[in-house]
Design a protein around this motif. Structure first.
Motif, mmCIF file in Angstrom:
data_model
loop_
_atom_site.group_PDB
_atom_site.id
_atom_site.type_symbol
_atom_site.label_atom_id
_atom_site.label_comp_id
_atom_site.label_asym_id
_atom_site.label_seq_id
_atom_site.Cartn_x
_atom_site.Cartn_y
_atom_site.Cartn_z
ATOM 1 N N VAL A 89 14.983 16.074 20.937
ATOM 2 C CA VAL A 89 13.774 16.439 21.686
ATOM 3 C C VAL A 89 12.815 17.207 20.772
ATOM 4 N N ALA A 90 13.352 18.166 20.017
ATOM 5 C CA ALA A 90 12.517 19.021 19.167
ATOM 6 C C ALA A 90 11.765 18.233 18.097
ATOM 7 N N ILE A 91 12.374 17.163 17.571
ATOM 8 C CA ILE A 91 11.696 16.383 16.521
ATOM 9 C C ILE A 91 10.813 15.273 17.091
ATOM 10 N N GLY A 92 10.812 15.122 18.408
ATOM 11 C CA GLY A 92 9.953 14.111 19.023
ATOM 12 C C GLY A 92 10.480 12.693 18.932
ATOM 13 N N ALA A 93 11.817 12.555 18.847
ATOM 14 C CA ALA A 93 12.403 11.213 18.855
ATOM 15 C C ALA A 93 12.069 10.530 20.180
ATOM 16 N N LYS A 94 12.154 9.213 20.198
ATOM 17 C CA LYS A 94 11.846 8.465 21.415
ATOM 18 C C LYS A 94 13.087 8.184 22.262
ATOM 19 N N THR A 95 14.243 8.026 21.588
ATOM 20 C CA THR A 95 15.459 7.625 22.299
ATOM 21 C C THR A 95 16.666 8.351 21.731
ATOM 22 N N LEU A 96 17.542 8.814 22.618
ATOM 23 C CA LEU A 96 18.852 9.336 22.242
ATOM 24 C C LEU A 96 19.864 8.254 22.594
ATOM 25 N N TRP A 97 20.597 7.787 21.589
ATOM 26 C CA TRP A 97 21.566 6.714 21.794
ATOM 27 C C TRP A 97 22.947 7.239 21.442
ATOM 28 N N LEU A 98 23.816 7.362 22.430
ATOM 29 C CA LEU A 98 25.191 7.798 22.203
ATOM 30 C C LEU A 98 26.068 6.555 22.123
ATOM 31 N N GLN A 99 26.753 6.424 21.003
ATOM 32 C CA GLN A 99 27.529 5.222 20.712
ATOM 33 C C GLN A 99 28.657 4.982 21.719
ATOM 34 N N LEU A 100 29.257 3.833 21.619
ATOM 35 C CA LEU A 100 30.359 3.427 22.486
ATOM 36 C C LEU A 100 31.434 4.510 22.506
ATOM 37 N N GLY A 101 31.819 4.939 23.684
ATOM 38 C CA GLY A 101 32.834 5.975 23.834
ATOM 39 C C GLY A 101 32.281 7.389 23.854
ATOM 40 N N VAL A 102 30.986 7.537 23.618
ATOM 41 C CA VAL A 102 30.368 8.867 23.617
ATOM 42 C C VAL A 102 29.540 9.009 24.891
#
Length: 144
Positions: free
Chosen positions: A94-107
């Motif tokens: 959020v702080a760096i202004g990313a567009k998407t948070l993607w948590l890999q399989l199993g996360v």
């Protein structure tokens, strides 16, 4: 309300609009899943930004110790860390202004998802970005 991943159409759009993927927890060991997935994404034309405090270069790219150290915009923060470590990563995304948070399989982390959603990010959990890219963009990204 329980978390639900975006629709397949929305995930496809996210991938089509992505050029830069910061890979948190990317290993410099070619036998590790994170390395294989990042290598495959790189081969598909994504710019990979390794995030790992214990390496200097992975897949020919400069490694950054944390998301906040990356000096340019990031589209997707792809996370290869255990679920309990993801809330602070979501805060950094959020702080760096990313567009998407993607948590890999199993996360999976409802807390990380809530942080990212409140920060205006798309959130995808418990899905493999390489698999989704292969299914949704089998011929690569369209040049629209």
């Amino acid at each position: 309300m329980a978390f639900a991943n975006p629709s397949r159409d929305d995930i496809k759009r996210i991938l089509e609009e992505t050029s830069t993927v910061a890979v948190v927890g990317l290993s410099d060991n070619p036998e590790r899943t994170s390395y294989m997935i990042a290598e495959a994404l790189q081969a598909k034309g994504y710019r990979i930004i390794p995030v790992n405090p214990n390496a200097e270069e992975i897949l020919g790219e400069k490694v950054y110790p944390s998301l906040k150290d990356i000096p340019y915009p990031v589209d997707i923060v792809d996370v290869f860390r255990r679920s309990e470590f993801t809330p602070p990563i979501a805060e950094e995304a959020v702080a760096i202004g990313a567009k998407t948070l993607w948590l890999q399989l199993g996360v999976v982390s409802e807390e990380a998802a809530e942080i990212a959603l409140q920060g205006g990010l798309n959130v995808i959990m418990d899905r493999c970005i390489k698999v989704e890219d292969s299914i949704l963009l089998p011929h690569g990204k369209s040049k629209s």
